[in-house]
Enzyme design. Structure first.
Site, short mmCIF file in Angstrom:
data_model
loop_
_atom_site.label_atom_id
_atom_site.label_comp_id
_atom_site.label_asym_id
_atom_site.label_seq_id
_atom_site.Cartn_x
_atom_site.Cartn_y
_atom_site.Cartn_z
N LYS A 106 3.53 46.84 -31.59
CA LYS A 106 4.45 45.85 -31.12
C LYS A 106 5.47 46.12 -30.15
O LYS A 106 6.20 45.42 -29.53
CB LYS A 106 5.07 45.63 -32.59
C1 LIG Z 1 1.77 43.76 -36.74
C2 LIG Z 1 0.73 44.93 -36.97
C3 LIG Z 1 -0.89 44.49 -37.05
C4 LIG Z 1 -1.37 43.05 -37.04
O1 LIG Z 1 -1.08 42.55 -35.64
P1 LIG Z 1 -0.98 40.66 -35.51
O2 LIG Z 1 -0.72 40.55 -34.26
O3 LIG Z 1 -0.16 40.22 -36.71
O4 LIG Z 1 -2.47 40.43 -35.98
C5 LIG Z 1 -1.58 45.53 -37.12
N1 LIG Z 1 -1.36 46.73 -37.27
C6 LIG Z 1 -0.10 47.27 -37.08
C7 LIG Z 1 0.18 48.39 -37.42
C8 LIG Z 1 0.85 46.26 -37.09
O5 LIG Z 1 2.43 46.81 -37.05
#
Ligand SMILES: *Cc1c(COP(=O)(O)O)cnc(C)c1O
Length: 463
Positions: free
Chosen positions: A112
């Site tokens: 993220k």
């Molecule tokens: C947010 C997250 C996901 C999922 O990502 P999306 O964009 O919501 O599909 C997967 N793995 C981790 C570690 C995350 O923080």
């Protein structure tokens, strides 16, 4: 570039307006009216580019008219300055035809950071130019909150308030948020669950009268278009590193809200030769049920060892549906109304198209732990539990795929020590920059699970 709502009734916006909004006024999500596309020659020309150069090339068409080339370059440079690996998104080979794309070298150890470091610097630039201050309000079950706080902590024109469910996030995740002691950062622990937090946030976006005059809320969850845009970049970067445009690449993506994998879909629409996009889910498998048997129904939440994918409803799926239904906003309104009652059924044409683009796979905790052990035994490499679900999905599809498969590694294994321990492996250590996390001072307030309590706290504390 213009952006339109998936529900067809809200006004079209430009890039700057879309970044500063949450949901569209008609309840839809914004998407570009037309996507840019890159020829094989343009993709081949990225062969020796570094991450920042690929980011510039991929994002430029979306921001033309709002950011000059120099402004975009400066924002990109700031966004990826704090990453701990010179390649920003390095690839590690884990099998003959299988690579792990490490997206966890940013400040909070999850992918993220790619989008939220960029979004923080982008907002800071746009707000300074407009002479405006805003309030960022969001809810987190773990990774989004810390990444958003890291992205906004140095932004003079932002006060950020992040709600998390009190005593229901892991200690690493909580400390990553609560040890940031900046004046503009506010952690609110709500005595409820994640859904309660999200409902308070949704409610507050609908009626913003509680804010001081002239303030507005900005969303930093993955409904914000800038987040999706920043994520398209690493698909191109990894694709080129593995031989694009001269061979097709498959991507396996651990999926929750469908944001990350939707960016992969856009990369393909923009010309990157992608053979397959693999949707990897944990026991919260609404997307797998949808792709495999057209069952898109809400089921109770299951708490798994990959908590960042513990999501009942994937909000960005609506953006894909908009394309599958030939961008007919009225059809999307009808479908989403149907879904509000508990489930929706896709048309045969939409299902056929979805299955050409995506395959899907569901992995429960036991099978996920087995993959962590297998990969470590074969290569010495430790996967985090989310990444392991993507690798498991890739392995289930491997016999059908001839080219390279890139598995997106969405978090560092040290961030989720429980799963690694349960797999029977030594837990990975936190990077040096975070070694004092457990000794640092924390700051957060505990608030009752009430809209009014949260709103008056926000109103009283924005600067
Ligand atoms: C947010 C997250 C996901 C999922 O990502 P999306 O964009 O919501 O599909 C997967 N793995 C981790 C570690 C995350 O923080």
């Amino acid at each position: 570039m213009q952006f339109v709502s998936t529900r067809g009734q809200a006004p079209a916006l430009n890039f700057e307006e879309v970044v500063l909004t949450g949901l569209a006024a008609d309840g839809g999500l914004y998407v570009p009216k037309e996507l840019p596309s890159f020829s094989s020659a343009e993709i081949a020309a990225l062969a020796n580019a570094d991450y920042q150069q690929v980011a510039f090339t991929v994002m430029r068409p979306f921001v033309v008219g709002v950011l000059s080339d120099d402004e975009l370059t400066a924002i990109i440079d700031k966004a990826y300055r704090e990453f701990r690996h010179p390649a920003i998104a390095p690839l590690i080979q884990t099998d003959r035809n299988e690579w792990v794309l490490e997206l966890f070298h940013g400040p909070t150890l999850a992918f993220k950071d790619f989008a939220l470091q960029f979004l923080g610097h982008l907002l800071d630039f746009l707000l300074a130019r407009r002479g405006q201050r805003v309030v960022v309000l969001g809810a987190t079950s773990g990774d989004t909150g810390s990444a958003a706080i890291e992205g906004c902590r140095r932004c003079d024109n932002i006060d950020i308030f992040i709600l998390h469910p009190h005593e229901r996030v892991s200690e690493v995740q909580r400390r990553q948020m609560t040890t940031v002691l900046a004046d503009n950062v506010h952690n609110l622990a709500v005595t409820g669950n994640f859904d309660d937090c999200q409902n308070i946030v949704k409610h507050s976006f609908r009626n913003q009268d509680f804010l001081p005059d002239g303030r507005q809320l900005v969303a930093v969850n993955s409904i914000n278009w800038a987040r999706i845009m920043a994520q398209i970049v690493y698909y191109f970067y990894a694709g080129v590193a593995l031989g694009s445009p001269h061979r097709e690449i498959a991507f396996s993506v651990p999926t929750g809200n469908f944001g990350d994998i939707f960016a992969g879909y856009l990369a393909k629409q923009m010309g990157l030769p992608v053979s397959e996009l693999i949707i990897a889910t944990n026991a919260n498998d609404i997307l797998h049920r949808c792709i495999s048997s057209n069952d898109h129904s809400k089921k109770p939440l299951h708490h798994s060892l990959s908590p960042s994918m513990d999501i009942m409803v994937s909000s960005n799926f609506e953006r894909l549906l908009f394309d599958l239904y030939n961008r007919d906003g009225a059809e999307i309104r009808r479908l989403m109304d149907e879904f509000d009652q508990g489930e929706m059924t896709l048309s045969a044409t939409a299902m056929d198209q979805a299955r050409v683009l995506f395959s899907s796979f569901r992995q429960d905790d036991e099978a996920m732990l087995k993959v962590i052990r297998e990969v470590c035994a074969a290569t010495g490499y430790t996967l985090d539990p989310h990444t392991a679900i993507g690798v498991a999905a890739a392995r289930a599809r491997a016999a059908e795929i001839s080219g390279p498969i890139a598995c997106l590694a969405t978090a560092h294994p040290a961030k989720f020590p429980t799963a690694v321990e349960q797999a029977g492996l030594p837990t990975a250590s936190l990077p040096n920059s975070m070694s004092n996390l457990f000794e640092s001072e924390e700051r957060f307030v505990v608030l009752p699970n009430e809209v009014s309590a949260v709103q008056s706290h926000v109103a009283a504390h924005c600067r």
